[in-house]
Scaffold this motif. Structure first.
Motif, PDB file in Angstrom:
ATOM      1  N   TYR A  25       0.874  -1.163   0.000  1.00  0.00           N
ATOM      2  CA  TYR A  25       0.000   0.000   0.000  1.00  0.00           C
ATOM      3  C   TYR A  25       0.912   1.214   0.000  1.00  0.00           C
ATOM      4  CZ  TYR A  25      -3.685  -3.200   1.463  1.00  0.00           C
ATOM      5  OH  TYR A  25      -4.574  -4.237   1.532  1.00  0.00           O
ATOM      6  N   ARG A  26       0.490   2.271  -0.665  1.00  0.00           N
ATOM      7  CA  ARG A  26       1.252   3.507  -0.687  1.00  0.00           C
ATOM      8  C   ARG A  26       0.352   4.623  -0.166  1.00  0.00           C
ATOM      9  NH1 ARG A  26       3.535   0.209  -3.492  1.00  0.00           N
ATOM     10  NH2 ARG A  26       5.543   0.039  -4.385  1.00  0.00           N
ATOM     11  N   LEU A  27       0.744   5.189   0.957  1.00  0.00           N
ATOM     12  CA  LEU A  27      -0.027   6.226   1.617  1.00  0.00           C
ATOM     13  C   LEU A  27       0.596   7.573   1.291  1.00  0.00           C
ATOM     14  CD1 LEU A  27      -1.363   6.014   5.177  1.00  0.00           C
ATOM     15  CD2 LEU A  27      -0.045   8.000   4.520  1.00  0.00           C
ATOM     16  N   GLU A  28      -0.211   8.526   0.840  1.00  0.00           N
ATOM     17  CA  GLU A  28       0.252   9.885   0.551  1.00  0.00           C
ATOM     18  C   GLU A  28      -0.516  10.848   1.443  1.00  0.00           C
ATOM     19  OE1 GLU A  28      -0.247  10.668  -3.609  1.00  0.00           O
ATOM     20  OE2 GLU A  28       0.896   8.901  -4.195  1.00  0.00           O
ATOM     21  N   ALA A  29       0.194  11.498   2.355  1.00  0.00           N
ATOM     22  CA  ALA A  29      -0.425  12.445   3.281  1.00  0.00           C
ATOM     23  C   ALA A  29      -0.023  13.863   2.888  1.00  0.00           C
ATOM     24  CB  ALA A  29       0.028  12.150   4.706  1.00  0.00           C
ATOM     25  N   GLU A  30      -1.009  14.720   2.687  1.00  0.00           N
ATOM     26  CA  GLU A  30      -0.751  16.112   2.317  1.00  0.00           C
ATOM     27  C   GLU A  30      -0.514  16.946   3.568  1.00  0.00           C
ATOM     28  OE1 GLU A  30      -3.918  17.627  -0.087  1.00  0.00           O
ATOM     29  OE2 GLU A  30      -3.750  16.002  -1.543  1.00  0.00           O
ATOM     30  N   LEU A  31       0.704  17.461   3.694  1.00  0.00           N
ATOM     31  CA  LEU A  31       1.075  18.292   4.843  1.00  0.00           C
ATOM     32  C   LEU A  31       1.839  19.521   4.350  1.00  0.00           C
ATOM     33  CD1 LEU A  31       2.101  15.184   6.854  1.00  0.00           C
ATOM     34  CD2 LEU A  31       0.383  16.804   7.646  1.00  0.00           C
ATOM     35  N   PRO A  32       1.205  20.349   3.513  1.00  0.00           N
ATOM     36  CA  PRO A  32       1.918  21.498   2.940  1.00  0.00           C
ATOM     37  C   PRO A  32       2.381  22.485   3.995  1.00  0.00           C
ATOM     38  CG  PRO A  32      -0.431  21.686   2.545  1.00  0.00           C
ATOM     39  CD  PRO A  32      -0.196  20.329   3.154  1.00  0.00           C
ATOM     40  N   GLY A  33       3.590  22.955   3.821  1.00  0.00           N
ATOM     41  CA  GLY A  33       4.141  23.960   4.726  1.00  0.00           C
ATOM     42  C   GLY A  33       4.645  23.426   6.047  1.00  0.00           C
ATOM     43  N   VAL A  34       4.557  22.128   6.269  1.00  0.00           N
ATOM     44  CA  VAL A  34       5.032  21.555   7.525  1.00  0.00           C
ATOM     45  C   VAL A  34       6.484  21.124   7.339  1.00  0.00           C
ATOM     46  CG1 VAL A  34       4.725  19.728   9.235  1.00  0.00           C
ATOM     47  CG2 VAL A  34       2.721  20.738   8.126  1.00  0.00           C
ATOM     48  N   PRO A  35       7.415  21.684   8.116  1.00  0.00           N
ATOM     49  CA  PRO A  35       8.810  21.263   7.999  1.00  0.00           C
ATOM     50  C   PRO A  35       8.982  19.800   8.425  1.00  0.00           C
ATOM     51  CG  PRO A  35       8.614  23.214   9.407  1.00  0.00           C
ATOM     52  CD  PRO A  35       7.231  22.730   9.120  1.00  0.00           C
ATOM     53  N   LYS A  36       9.928  19.123   7.807  1.00  0.00           N
ATOM     54  CA  LYS A  36      10.177  17.706   8.083  1.00  0.00           C
ATOM     55  C   LYS A  36      10.407  17.449   9.569  1.00  0.00           C
ATOM     56  CE  LYS A  36      13.481  14.082   6.951  1.00  0.00           C
ATOM     57  NZ  LYS A  36      14.693  13.772   6.231  1.00  0.00           N
ATOM     58  N   ASP A  37      11.096  18.367  10.259  1.00  0.00           N
ATOM     59  CA  ASP A  37      11.393  18.149  11.676  1.00  0.00           C
ATOM     60  C   ASP A  37      10.159  18.291  12.582  1.00  0.00           C
ATOM     61  OD1 ASP A  37      11.245  20.925  11.336  1.00  0.00           O
ATOM     62  OD2 ASP A  37      12.770  21.323  12.849  1.00  0.00           O
ATOM     63  N   LYS A  38       9.033  18.723  12.023  1.00  0.00           N
ATOM     64  CA  LYS A  38       7.781  18.814  12.797  1.00  0.00           C
ATOM     65  C   LYS A  38       6.865  17.617  12.546  1.00  0.00           C
ATOM     66  CE  LYS A  38       8.698  22.811  14.584  1.00  0.00           C
ATOM     67  NZ  LYS A  38       8.965  22.972  15.992  1.00  0.00           N
ATOM     68  N   LEU A  39       7.316  16.664  11.701  1.00  0.00           N
ATOM     69  CA  LEU A  39       6.549  15.460  11.404  1.00  0.00           C
ATOM     70  C   LEU A  39       7.000  14.311  12.279  1.00  0.00           C
ATOM     71  CD1 LEU A  39       6.549  15.393   7.499  1.00  0.00           C
ATOM     72  CD2 LEU A  39       4.626  15.891   8.997  1.00  0.00           C
ATOM     73  N   ASN A  40       6.060  13.441  12.625  1.00  0.00           N
ATOM     74  CA  ASN A  40       6.388  12.237  13.376  1.00  0.00           C
ATOM     75  C   ASN A  40       5.625  11.070  12.760  1.00  0.00           C
ATOM     76  OD1 ASN A  40       7.455  10.608  15.478  1.00  0.00           O
ATOM     77  ND2 ASN A  40       5.519  10.784  16.555  1.00  0.00           N
ATOM     78  N   VAL A  41       6.367  10.022  12.403  1.00  0.00           N
ATOM     79  CA  VAL A  41       5.766   8.785  11.901  1.00  0.00           C
ATOM     80  C   VAL A  41       6.242   7.683  12.836  1.00  0.00           C
ATOM     81  CG1 VAL A  41       5.560   7.219   9.944  1.00  0.00           C
ATOM     82  CG2 VAL A  41       5.849   9.665   9.531  1.00  0.00           C
ATOM     83  N   SER A  42       5.292   6.993  13.479  1.00  0.00           N
ATOM     84  CA  SER A  42       5.680   5.975  14.447  1.00  0.00           C
ATOM     85  C   SER A  42       4.758   4.764  14.369  1.00  0.00           C
ATOM     86  CB  SER A  42       5.671   6.550  15.866  1.00  0.00           C
ATOM     87  OG  SER A  42       4.366   6.973  16.212  1.00  0.00           O
ATOM     88  N   ILE A  43       5.261   3.648  14.892  1.00  0.00           N
ATOM     89  CA  ILE A  43       4.492   2.406  14.960  1.00  0.00           C
ATOM     90  C   ILE A  43       4.446   1.978  16.418  1.00  0.00           C
ATOM     91  CG2 ILE A  43       4.412  -0.019  14.301  1.00  0.00           C
ATOM     92  CD1 ILE A  43       6.070   0.749  11.830  1.00  0.00           C
ATOM     93  N   ASP A  44       3.231   1.668  16.890  1.00  0.00           N
ATOM     94  CA  ASP A  44       3.080   1.177  18.251  1.00  0.00           C
ATOM     95  C   ASP A  44       1.877   0.242  18.292  1.00  0.00           C
ATOM     96  OD1 ASP A  44       3.480   0.876  21.014  1.00  0.00           O
ATOM     97  OD2 ASP A  44       2.131   2.543  21.473  1.00  0.00           O
ATOM     98  N   ASP A  45       2.103  -0.968  18.748  1.00  0.00           N
ATOM     99  CA  ASP A  45       1.042  -1.944  18.977  1.00  0.00           C
ATOM    100  C   ASP A  45       0.148  -2.136  17.745  1.00  0.00           C
ATOM    101  OD1 ASP A  45      -0.250  -3.848  20.532  1.00  0.00           O
ATOM    102  OD2 ASP A  45      -1.669  -2.387  21.357  1.00  0.00           O
ATOM    103  N   GLY A  46       0.775  -2.321  16.573  1.00  0.00           N
ATOM    104  CA  GLY A  46       0.032  -2.595  15.351  1.00  0.00           C
ATOM    105  C   GLY A  46      -0.659  -1.401  14.730  1.00  0.00           C
ATOM    106  N   THR A  47      -0.255  -0.199  15.124  1.00  0.00           N
ATOM    107  CA  THR A  47      -0.861   1.022  14.594  1.00  0.00           C
ATOM    108  C   THR A  47       0.224   1.979  14.102  1.00  0.00           C
ATOM    109  OG1 THR A  47      -2.716   0.823  16.123  1.00  0.00           O
ATOM    110  CG2 THR A  47      -2.355   2.991  15.157  1.00  0.00           C
ATOM    111  N   LEU A  48       0.036   2.489  12.885  1.00  0.00           N
ATOM    112  CA  LEU A  48       0.918   3.525  12.336  1.00  0.00           C
ATOM    113  C   LEU A  48       0.290   4.870  12.660  1.00  0.00           C
ATOM    114  CD1 LEU A  48       3.284   4.333  10.296  1.00  0.00           C
ATOM    115  CD2 LEU A  48       1.450   4.499   8.612  1.00  0.00           C
ATOM    116  N   THR A  49       1.066   5.762  13.271  1.00  0.00           N
ATOM    117  CA  THR A  49       0.573   7.101  13.605  1.00  0.00           C
ATOM    118  C   THR A  49       1.407   8.139  12.868  1.00  0.00           C
ATOM    119  OG1 THR A  49      -0.131   6.368  15.794  1.00  0.00           O
ATOM    120  CG2 THR A  49       0.142   8.742  15.481  1.00  0.00           C
TER     121      THR A  49
END
Length: 121
Positions: A25-49
């Motif tokens: 699966y390929r997920l594309e999330a639109e986050l215009p204007g958000v700097p990379k250092d303000k993003l968080n991608v994490s996995i916990d207990d079978g959930t991607l946040t």
């Protein structure tokens, strides 16, 4: 309203498209204007946040014309990883779009039936 940003952010915080092929699966999330250092991608207990902290201000002045707009807060979306090989997930951020590759788990090989010998005493 002209200054209402809820349409831009959507009720869940940001827009997401999910595409599927045979392998992932390929997920594309639109986050215009958000700097990379303000993003968080994490996995916990079978959930991607995916979450982001927003703190942006735009101001323009031109003679009697004044424009000012602010956006701040925290947005977050969660996705179930059932059927996903969590160890192989990758992410890339380019031009305000977060691309997350979610490889599908390979099905476990089907075990063949095993005959159990009956021992008589």
């Amino acid at each position: 309203s002209f200054f209402d940003m809820s349409d831009m952010l959507g009720p869940a915080g940001f827009r997401v498209d999910v595409r599927e092929d045979d392998k992932a699966y390929r997920l594309e999330a639109e986050l215009p204007g958000v700097p990379k250092d303000k993003l968080n991608v994490s996995i916990d207990d079978g959930t991607l946040t995916i979450s982001a902290d927003l703190n942006e201000e735009k101001k323009e002045e031109n003679g009697s014309y004044l424009y000012s707009e602010r956006r701040s807060g925290h947005v977050e979306r969660c996705f179930n990883l059932e059927g996903i090989d969590a160890e192989q997930i990758t992410a890339d951020y380019k031009n305000g779009v977060l691309l997350v590759n979610l490889p599908k788990e390979q099905p476990a090989p089907k075990k063949e039936a095993k005959k159990i010998e009956i021992v008589s005493q």
